[in-house]
Design a protein around this motif. Sequence first.
Motif, PDB file in Angstrom:
ATOM      1  N   ASN A  78       7.561  12.143   1.123  1.00  0.00           N
ATOM      2  CA  ASN A  78       7.648  11.937   2.562  1.00  0.00           C
ATOM      3  C   ASN A  78       6.507  11.100   3.121  1.00  0.00           C
ATOM      4  O   ASN A  78       6.753  10.278   4.017  1.00  0.00           O
ATOM      5  CB  ASN A  78       7.728  13.277   3.293  1.00  0.00           C
ATOM      6  CG  ASN A  78       7.905  13.106   4.774  1.00  0.00           C
ATOM      7  OD1 ASN A  78       6.952  13.224   5.527  1.00  0.00           O
ATOM      8  ND2 ASN A  78       9.137  12.797   5.195  1.00  0.00           N
ATOM      9  N   PRO A  79       5.275  11.236   2.614  1.00  0.00           N
ATOM     10  CA  PRO A  79       4.223  10.358   3.117  1.00  0.00           C
ATOM     11  C   PRO A  79       4.546   8.873   2.931  1.00  0.00           C
ATOM     12  O   PRO A  79       4.176   8.042   3.757  1.00  0.00           O
ATOM     13  CB  PRO A  79       2.982  10.772   2.318  1.00  0.00           C
ATOM     14  CG  PRO A  79       3.233  12.207   1.982  1.00  0.00           C
ATOM     15  CD  PRO A  79       4.722  12.282   1.743  1.00  0.00           C
ATOM     16  N   LYS A  80       5.277   8.562   1.851  1.00  0.00           N
ATOM     17  CA  LYS A  80       5.686   7.171   1.634  1.00  0.00           C
ATOM     18  C   LYS A  80       6.695   6.756   2.707  1.00  0.00           C
ATOM     19  O   LYS A  80       6.598   5.650   3.256  1.00  0.00           O
ATOM     20  CB  LYS A  80       6.305   6.995   0.254  1.00  0.00           C
ATOM     21  CG  LYS A  80       6.760   5.572  -0.020  1.00  0.00           C
ATOM     22  CD  LYS A  80       7.321   5.408  -1.405  1.00  0.00           C
ATOM     23  CE  LYS A  80       7.702   3.949  -1.653  1.00  0.00           C
ATOM     24  NZ  LYS A  80       8.104   3.743  -3.048  1.00  0.00           N
TER      25      LYS A  80
ATOM     26  N   ARG B  65       0.838  -1.205   0.000  1.00  0.00           N
ATOM     27  CA  ARG B  65       0.000   0.000   0.000  1.00  0.00           C
ATOM     28  C   ARG B  65       0.872   1.254   0.000  1.00  0.00           C
ATOM     29  O   ARG B  65       0.522   2.256  -0.622  1.00  0.00           O
ATOM     30  CB  ARG B  65      -0.934   0.017   1.191  1.00  0.00           C
ATOM     31  CG  ARG B  65      -2.208  -0.759   0.935  1.00  0.00           C
ATOM     32  CD  ARG B  65      -3.195  -0.575   2.061  1.00  0.00           C
ATOM     33  NE  ARG B  65      -2.960  -1.690   2.983  1.00  0.00           N
ATOM     34  CZ  ARG B  65      -3.055  -1.635   4.279  1.00  0.00           C
ATOM     35  NH1 ARG B  65      -3.399  -0.528   4.874  1.00  0.00           N
ATOM     36  NH2 ARG B  65      -2.815  -2.685   5.023  1.00  0.00           N
ATOM     37  N   CYS B  66       1.988   1.211   0.702  1.00  0.00           N
ATOM     38  CA  CYS B  66       2.885   2.369   0.752  1.00  0.00           C
ATOM     39  C   CYS B  66       3.521   2.625  -0.612  1.00  0.00           C
ATOM     40  O   CYS B  66       3.906   3.757  -0.909  1.00  0.00           O
ATOM     41  CB  CYS B  66       3.994   2.147   1.783  1.00  0.00           C
ATOM     42  SG  CYS B  66       3.416   2.112   3.492  1.00  0.00           S
TER      43      CYS B  66
ATOM     44  N   CYS C  38       4.818   6.182   5.836  1.00  0.00           N
ATOM     45  CA  CYS C  38       4.056   4.937   5.724  1.00  0.00           C
ATOM     46  C   CYS C  38       4.958   3.717   5.934  1.00  0.00           C
ATOM     47  O   CYS C  38       4.603   2.789   6.662  1.00  0.00           O
ATOM     48  CB  CYS C  38       3.378   4.879   4.358  1.00  0.00           C
ATOM     49  SG  CYS C  38       2.348   3.419   4.092  1.00  0.00           S
TER      50      CYS C  38
ATOM     51  N   LEU D 135       2.180   2.854  -3.331  1.00  0.00           N
ATOM     52  CA  LEU D 135       1.314   3.704  -4.139  1.00  0.00           C
ATOM     53  C   LEU D 135       1.478   5.187  -3.808  1.00  0.00           C
ATOM     54  O   LEU D 135       0.967   6.046  -4.516  1.00  0.00           O
ATOM     55  CB  LEU D 135      -0.154   3.300  -3.941  1.00  0.00           C
ATOM     56  CG  LEU D 135      -0.485   1.832  -4.242  1.00  0.00           C
ATOM     57  CD1 LEU D 135      -1.922   1.530  -3.864  1.00  0.00           C
ATOM     58  CD2 LEU D 135      -0.216   1.528  -5.704  1.00  0.00           C
ATOM     59  N   ILE D 136       2.205   5.466  -2.738  1.00  0.00           N
ATOM     60  CA  ILE D 136       2.394   6.836  -2.262  1.00  0.00           C
ATOM     61  C   ILE D 136       3.797   7.284  -2.653  1.00  0.00           C
ATOM     62  O   ILE D 136       4.704   6.465  -2.819  1.00  0.00           O
ATOM     63  CB  ILE D 136       2.221   6.899  -0.731  1.00  0.00           C
ATOM     64  CG1 ILE D 136       0.889   6.295  -0.304  1.00  0.00           C
ATOM     65  CG2 ILE D 136       2.354   8.312  -0.221  1.00  0.00           C
ATOM     66  CD1 ILE D 136       0.753   6.100   1.190  1.00  0.00           C
ATOM     67  N   THR D 137       3.999   8.584  -2.761  1.00  0.00           N
ATOM     68  CA  THR D 137       5.338   9.087  -3.077  1.00  0.00           C
ATOM     69  C   THR D 137       5.761  10.122  -2.041  1.00  0.00           C
ATOM     70  O   THR D 137       4.943  10.652  -1.295  1.00  0.00           O
ATOM     71  CB  THR D 137       5.362   9.747  -4.474  1.00  0.00           C
ATOM     72  OG1 THR D 137       4.438  10.827  -4.486  1.00  0.00           O
ATOM     73  CG2 THR D 137       5.024   8.744  -5.558  1.00  0.00           C
TER      74      THR D 137
END
Length: 181
Positions: free
Chosen positions: A55-57, A48-49, A60, A51-53
């Motif tokens: 700092n939020p990744k 799931r992480c 996560c 899919l994020i880019t």
Amino acid sequence: MRAHLAIALLCSGAWMSGMAQAATPEAKVAYNEARDRAALEYKTTRARCGLITGNPKDICLAEAKAARVHADEEAHAHYKNTLKAYTQARLRIAAAYFDVDKAKCAALTGNDKDVCLQQAKATLVAAQADARADRKTIEARNDARDDKRTAEYKVALEKCDAFAGAAKDGCVTAAKNQYGK
């Protein structure tokens, strides 16, 4: 502080009652199952992480790792069922959550980032200090309990001196059995 309370309660419950026991085959199975669940959850969360880019990744991924460390360490501490294992689990969990806090701070700049990192470090130091203090408290209570039992045993032996022969032997045996000496 999130997970520390649960481990502290579990740790103090096991040790204040003086019921540390050796690991059983069932405990080993439960330990392996908990580790497998943690690994599976970690893989799912990492996916799931992906899919994020940015700092939020990073946050996560750090949270996923912290959750895995938390699950693994709780399972290991429960399996080992020793004060040392519980303390080590709390220290490792605190370090994992420190990494999460550092990842959250990475998004900030300037003084805000410095303050965030100092707060994260303060939280880590507090969690580590609590874990060590709890260990010392539990050890002190165990020592005090042992000292009390020894004193009570000596009183029981002194009472046995009032008897002679077989009655005294029976009294001494009863005292040894009662106080585990």
